[in-house]
Each structure stands twice: as structure tokens, then as C-alpha cells.
Design an enzyme around this catalytic site. Structure first.
Site, mmCIF file in Angstrom:
data_model
loop_
_atom_site.group_PDB
_atom_site.id
_atom_site.type_symbol
_atom_site.label_atom_id
_atom_site.label_comp_id
_atom_site.label_asym_id
_atom_site.label_seq_id
_atom_site.Cartn_x
_atom_site.Cartn_y
_atom_site.Cartn_z
ATOM 1 C CE LYS A 240 36.206 -14.373 34.086
ATOM 2 N NZ LYS A 240 35.850 -15.257 32.748
ATOM 3 C CE1 TYR B 181 43.935 -1.828 40.193
ATOM 4 C CE2 TYR B 181 44.549 0.616 40.513
ATOM 5 C CZ TYR B 181 43.690 -0.440 39.811
ATOM 6 O OH TYR B 181 43.533 -0.018 39.012
ATOM 7 C CG ASP C 267 41.160 0.696 36.615
ATOM 8 O OD1 ASP C 267 40.672 2.335 37.020
ATOM 9 O OD2 ASP C 267 41.757 0.504 36.089
ATOM 10 C CG ASP D 85 33.445 -12.915 30.663
ATOM 11 O OD1 ASP D 85 32.988 -12.442 31.297
ATOM 12 O OD2 ASP D 85 34.125 -13.797 29.735
ATOM 13 C CG ASP E 299 38.564 4.054 32.079
ATOM 14 O OD1 ASP E 299 38.472 4.217 33.254
ATOM 15 O OD2 ASP E 299 40.109 4.537 32.299
HETATM 16 C C1 IPM Z 1 40.870 5.522 38.413
HETATM 17 C C2 IPM Z 1 42.660 5.704 37.973
HETATM 18 C C3 IPM Z 1 43.592 5.208 38.813
HETATM 19 C C4 IPM Z 1 42.784 3.675 39.512
HETATM 20 C C5 IPM Z 1 44.685 5.241 38.518
HETATM 21 C C6 IPM Z 1 44.862 6.194 38.076
HETATM 22 C C7 IPM Z 1 45.704 4.559 39.417
HETATM 23 O O1 IPM Z 1 42.537 4.477 36.839
HETATM 24 O O2 IPM Z 1 40.521 6.411 39.740
HETATM 25 O O3 IPM Z 1 39.954 4.664 37.641
HETATM 26 O O4 IPM Z 1 43.763 2.690 37.685
HETATM 27 O O5 IPM Z 1 42.511 3.029 40.036
HETATM 28 MG MG MG Z 2 41.136 3.408 35.841
#
Ligand code: IPM
Ligand code: MG
Length: 370
Positions: free
Chosen positions: A197, A147, A253, A229, A257
Site C-alpha cells: 500500500k 501484530y 491475514d 485493495d 481469508d
Molecule cells: C490467522 C488468524 C490469526 C491471525 C488469529 C487467530 C490470531 O486469523 O492465522 O489468520 O490473525 O493471524
Molecule cells: Mg486470519
């Protein structure tokens, strides 16, 4: 004199203001029944800030955040199409979120993946997989790695376009987030899942070397190594095996999710971004432009972010628990909003505001009883 906390309120874009309005009601309830005051300082941040002030993270917002004791941030960003009206470097992700993280060096991102038994119907997982619920703390490194590494685009010697992004960590960056992971594991079940990884990436080999050094201070914590993974699969098949997980930025990240996925919605994912001096709190999800303005977005992740703030920035543990319990009791009673999957009783589908009303009513009751 009662304590006064200054909080920067960055409501954000799309559903941001709707869910933020519900979340800040928690402060009203607390200041009414407890000996505490909150000074809320609203500031523009995100896509609307760009349109109104020419910057996604305007200087006046920076100044407000600098003087705040903690920052509460709503989701930001626009649909892919709308985003194109904003220059790439001022789009909410690159122009606001990453600079916010960098400004306060919020290196430890706490993302609880939590589902009580009464919320199990939101999850796509089978009851026998969920068992008594899900309770995982995912800790994501938040200010390093891909990032924040150097980025380069160009034309190579063959005349072909190329891109290069650098994944860089120094040992201190790795150590500080691993220490957070070990501390949390020590305070919970004393098991730390280290996600990496190392079969491919040198950065993971290095990460694991630093982990071996850090763990000598935590002989009471068992470390379990898992490739990222494989961790993705394990989260679906047997989430109960995890308690505290720690990992670098990009892995975190993606897996966080997926954490939202196993709960049934990212709308159930609040988070805390902790730096050495300041923390900010935000839902882990985006601004959901498709459902903005319809009064159907569930404010759980935003209210949960306030609960995390109370606990982690202001040491108000009981009050924080009361916020969680108030939300759980609304779900337990069968109420939900339309954005959350899982169906349920149509007569118990409520709006964003009504959900907020029910949570605040229960919260007031719990706070008065403290
Ligand atoms: C998160 C989001 C952010 C990230 C984006 C919006 C920059 O997906 O906080 O997980 O990738 O960190
Ligand atoms: Mg995210």
C-alpha cells in the site's frame, strides 16, 4: 534404523480435537507402510489450556514444542461470548498463537489457496472465472508489523480516550520473507506478486525499497506490484493471474481469508509457519464453536497441514503428494461434509470420521504403491 520424528500435537479448541484425530491418522498410515516412525506428543494449548492450567500456552507445552521436530496445531479459541470469561491477555489469540509464532520466529507463513477442478463446486466463483482451478501460494510475513508493534491506550490532553498501535519492520525482517517469496516464485512460475500500500503507507515504501535490493539476486523472477485493495478485487475477478504473492502480516491475514472465500471455505486452507529452526503447521481458520462436536467439520485443512509438514519439515515429498491426492480423490468421487458449501448429492454427505476413513483408505493404497 528408521527415522523417528517427534511431533508436538496441539489439538486446540472446539472442532480442533475432531479434525486433529483424523489428521494424525496420516502418521499411522505412513509408519505402517514406510520406514519411518512418529512420536506424537500431545499438549494443551488454547482456551481449554487456560481453563485447565491457567495459561493458554502453558510451560509444559512450551517444553514439548521445544523438543519437537515440528508442531501440528489445531484451531483454537472460543465464541466471542465464551472468550469473555478469559482475561484478554490469556485469550487464545494473544495468549497462545502470537507467543507460539514469536517463540519460534515463524516469519514465513505459507498459505496455499488451492482448488482443483473437481472441487470447483465449493467455490462461489463462476466456472469461467475458475477455469482449470485455482493454485496460488500466498506468503504472509508472520512475526512483525501491527501484530507485534507497541501498543498504547490512554487519555490524551483533551481528556479523550485514544489508542495507538505501531507498525514496525526492520529491513532484515522484510528481506527474509521477501527471499522466501522469490525462492518460491523461482521454483514455480517465476512471477512474484508483491502486495503493498505504498500510495499511503511509509512501511510499504520501505518494503518496496528492500524488494528492489533483494530482486537483484533473482533476475529470472518477474515482479508484479499490486496495491492490497486492488489485489482483493483481483482475487475475486481473476485469481488465475496469481501464482506466488508476498505481503506483510496484516495484509496477509485479510487476503488469506479472502483466499478461503474464493475457495468456498476456510476449511480448505491449511498452512505452514516457517521459522529458521522450527516450523508449525495449522489450518488458517478458527475453531468453529458453532459446529463443534457434531462430527461434520471437514478435516481437509488439518490433514493438509500434515501434508505440508511432511514436505517442508521432513522432506517426504512423495508421501505429501499422496496425502493431497488421497483427499482430492475423495472430493472427486463427490463426497463432502456438511460444513462445506456447494451442496451436492445428499447420499454423499459424510461425517468428519467417514471423510477421514476414505482419505486413509486411499492414502494406504497410494503409499503401498510408492
Ligand atoms: C490467522 C488468524 C490469526 C491471525 C488469529 C487467530 C490470531 O486469523 O492465522 O489468520 O490473525 O493471524
Ligand atoms: Mg486470519
Amino acid at each position: 534404523m528408521s527415522n523417528t520424528y517427534k511431533i508436538a500435537i496441539l489439538a486446540g479448541d472446539a472442532i480442533g480435537p475432531e479434525i486433529m484425530t483424523q489428521a494424525t491418522r496420516v502418521f499411522d498410515v505412513l509408519s505402517k507402510y514406510r520406514d519411518v516412525e512418529f512420536e506424537l506428543m500431545e499438549a494443551p494449548f488454547g482456551a481449554h489450556a487456560y481453563f485447565e492450567h491457567g495459561k493458554a500456552f502453558p510451560d509444559e507445552t512450551k517444553a514439548i514444542c521445544d523438543k519437537a521436530d515440528a508442531i501440528l496445531k489445531g484451531p483454537v479459541g472460543l465464541s466471542h461470548e465464551e472468550s469473555k470469561k478469559i482475561p484478554v491477555e490469556e485469550q487464545a489469540e494473544r495468549g497462545a498463537i502470537l507467543p507460539l509464532r514469536a517463540r519460534y520466529n515463524t516469519y514465513a507463513n505459507f498459505r496455499p489457496i488451492f482448488l482443483s477442478k473437481d472441487m470447483a463446486h465449493f467455490s462461489p466463483l463462476k466456472a469461467e472465472v475458475i477455469k482449470d482451478g485455482i493454485d496460488i501460494l500466498l506468503i504472509r510475513e508472520l512475526v512483525g508489523g501491527l501484530y507485534f508493534g507497541e501498543k498504547e491506550r490512554g487519555i490524551n490532553a483533551d481528556g479523550k480516550r485514544y489508542v495507538k498501535e505501531v507498525l514496525e519492520y526492520n529491513e532484515d525482517q522484510i528481506r527474509q520473507v521477501l527471499i522466501v517469496g522469490f525462492e518460491q516464485a523461482r521454483a514455480r512460475k517465476k512471477v512474484l506478486h508483491n502486495i503493498h500500500k505504498s500510495n499511503v503507507l511509509m512501511s510499504s515504501v520501505f518494503w518496496n525499497e528492500v524488494l528492489e535490493e533483494v530482486r537483484t539476486d533473482y533476475p529470472d523472477v518477474e515482479v508484479k506490484h499490486l496495491l492490497v485493495d486492488a489485489a482483493a478485487t483481483a482475487l475475486c475477478l481473476n485469481p488465475g493471474q496469481f501464482d506466488v504473492m508476498v505481503m506483510e502480516n496484516m495484509f496477509g491475514d485479510i487476503l488469506s481469508d479472502q483466499g478461503g472465500g474464493i475457495l468456498g471455505s476456510l476449511g480448505l486452507m491449511p498452512s505452514a509457519c516457517m521459522g529458521p529452526e522450527k516450523a508449525y503447521y495449522e489450518p488458517s481458520h478458527g475453531s468453529a464453536p458453532d459446529i463443534a462436536g457434531q462430527n461434520i467439520a471437514n478435516p481437509y485443512s488439518m490433514i493438509g497441514s500434515v501434508a505440508m509438514m511432511l514436505d517442508m519439515s521432513f522432506d517426504m515429498k512423495q508421501e505429501s503428494e499422496a496425502v493431497w491426492d488421497a483427499m482430492k480423490s475423495v472430493f472427486e468421487a463427490g463426497y463432502s461434509t456438511r460444513d462445506l458449501a456447494g451442496g451436492g448429492d445428499e447420499s454423499k454427505m459424510v461425517s468428519t470420521v467417514e471423510f477421514g476413513d476414505m482419505v486413509m483408505e486411499k492414502l494406504a493404497e497410494l503409499i503401498k504403491a510408492l
